[in-house]
Design a protein around this motif. Sequence first.
Motif, PDB file in Angstrom:
ATOM      1  N   ILE A 188     -22.688 -54.184  12.907  1.00  0.00           N
ATOM      2  CA  ILE A 188     -21.926 -55.234  12.213  1.00  0.00           C
ATOM      3  C   ILE A 188     -22.796 -55.908  11.148  1.00  0.00           C
ATOM      4  CG2 ILE A 188     -20.804 -57.478  12.475  1.00  0.00           C
ATOM      5  CD1 ILE A 188     -19.876 -56.595  15.223  1.00  0.00           C
ATOM      6  N   GLN A 189     -24.054 -56.205  11.522  1.00  0.00           N
ATOM      7  CA  GLN A 189     -24.959 -56.860  10.574  1.00  0.00           C
ATOM      8  C   GLN A 189     -25.207 -55.980   9.363  1.00  0.00           C
ATOM      9  OE1 GLN A 189     -24.558 -59.948  11.959  1.00  0.00           O
ATOM     10  NE2 GLN A 189     -26.598 -60.282  11.141  1.00  0.00           N
ATOM     11  N   MET A 190     -25.371 -54.657   9.604  1.00  0.00           N
ATOM     12  CA  MET A 190     -25.578 -53.741   8.490  1.00  0.00           C
ATOM     13  C   MET A 190     -24.348 -53.694   7.600  1.00  0.00           C
ATOM     14  SD  MET A 190     -27.586 -50.496  10.140  1.00  0.00           S
ATOM     15  CE  MET A 190     -29.292 -50.610  10.642  1.00  0.00           C
ATOM     16  N   TRP A 191     -23.173 -53.659   8.229  1.00  0.00           N
ATOM     17  CA  TRP A 191     -21.932 -53.588   7.470  1.00  0.00           C
ATOM     18  C   TRP A 191     -21.748 -54.819   6.587  1.00  0.00           C
ATOM     19  CZ3 TRP A 191     -18.081 -50.214   6.359  1.00  0.00           C
ATOM     20  CH2 TRP A 191     -16.916 -50.740   5.809  1.00  0.00           C
ATOM     21  N   LEU A 192     -22.131 -55.982   7.101  1.00  0.00           N
ATOM     22  CA  LEU A 192     -21.941 -57.232   6.375  1.00  0.00           C
ATOM     23  C   LEU A 192     -23.049 -57.534   5.371  1.00  0.00           C
ATOM     24  CD1 LEU A 192     -20.704 -59.543   9.292  1.00  0.00           C
ATOM     25  CD2 LEU A 192     -19.325 -58.409   7.526  1.00  0.00           C
ATOM     26  N   SER A 193     -24.095 -56.696   5.390  1.00  0.00           N
ATOM     27  CA  SER A 193     -25.229 -56.951   4.491  1.00  0.00           C
ATOM     28  C   SER A 193     -24.770 -56.956   3.034  1.00  0.00           C
ATOM     29  CB  SER A 193     -26.302 -55.884   4.691  1.00  0.00           C
ATOM     30  OG  SER A 193     -27.340 -56.050   3.761  1.00  0.00           O
ATOM     31  N   ARG A 194     -25.308 -57.874   2.272  1.00  0.00           N
ATOM     32  CA  ARG A 194     -24.945 -57.988   0.853  1.00  0.00           C
ATOM     33  C   ARG A 194     -26.158 -57.787  -0.028  1.00  0.00           C
ATOM     34  NH1 ARG A 194     -20.810 -63.189   1.296  1.00  0.00           N
ATOM     35  NH2 ARG A 194     -19.320 -62.173   2.714  1.00  0.00           N
ATOM     36  N   GLY A 195     -26.838 -56.696   0.176  1.00  0.00           N
ATOM     37  CA  GLY A 195     -27.987 -56.373  -0.651  1.00  0.00           C
ATOM     38  C   GLY A 195     -29.249 -57.100  -0.277  1.00  0.00           C
ATOM     39  N   LYS A 196     -29.284 -57.703   0.921  1.00  0.00           N
ATOM     40  CA  LYS A 196     -30.458 -58.482   1.315  1.00  0.00           C
ATOM     41  C   LYS A 196     -31.696 -57.606   1.510  1.00  0.00           C
ATOM     42  CE  LYS A 196     -27.825 -62.164   3.557  1.00  0.00           C
ATOM     43  NZ  LYS A 196     -27.564 -62.869   4.829  1.00  0.00           N
TER      44      LYS A 196
END
Length: 208
Positions: A91-99
């Motif tokens: 989920i965290q990877m999916w929601l990542s925004r280029g961080k």
Amino acid sequence: MDFVNFTLLAVFIPTFFVVSITPGMCMTLSLSMGMSIGLKKTFYMMYGELIGVGLVATASVIGVATIMLKYPSIFLVLKYGGGAYLFYLGIQMWLSRGKMALSLDECNYNVSKKSLAIQGFITAIANPKGWAFFIALLPPFIDDKLPMTSQLIVLIFMILVLEFSCLIIYATGGKTLRKLLQNSSNVRLINKVAGILMMGIGIWLASS
């Protein structure tokens, strides 16, 4: 008698590869060193990093094995918790925004062989996320019906092989990989693909 559950091993290999290939402290270090001092010298950093990863993985699996043998009910909690943790990572990877986009404008490193190895070693053992991940990841891939020692040896061996492979990929990636990872849209796409895989594996482990 089997010494390892090959079904679990077949899932563990791509799972750890996805986790290892994802940009992080060690992979960023390998990429930037590969571009600044070359692959040959970067190997010394890799040696130190692999020793550190080996120690972290060994300490983690010994702890997991002890819990598994003495407290099987706690092991089950860790097993399901590991599956849930993988799903959470997905989920965290999916929601990542280029961080995880990299900024590698400054790549100055001490080229001493000893210094490079020490830097790799410290990077590996000083990362608390590495410890937490190994403790959470390993239990779902251990079969309590098979010999513990042989399974742990195989898992640690595969961890080191996959980690080394990913380090080489980053170190030899050069400007192409650097440009790819510095583009936030590319990083988001990579994160979404890795996230889907991670969530799927987490669900599979929890339901198996």
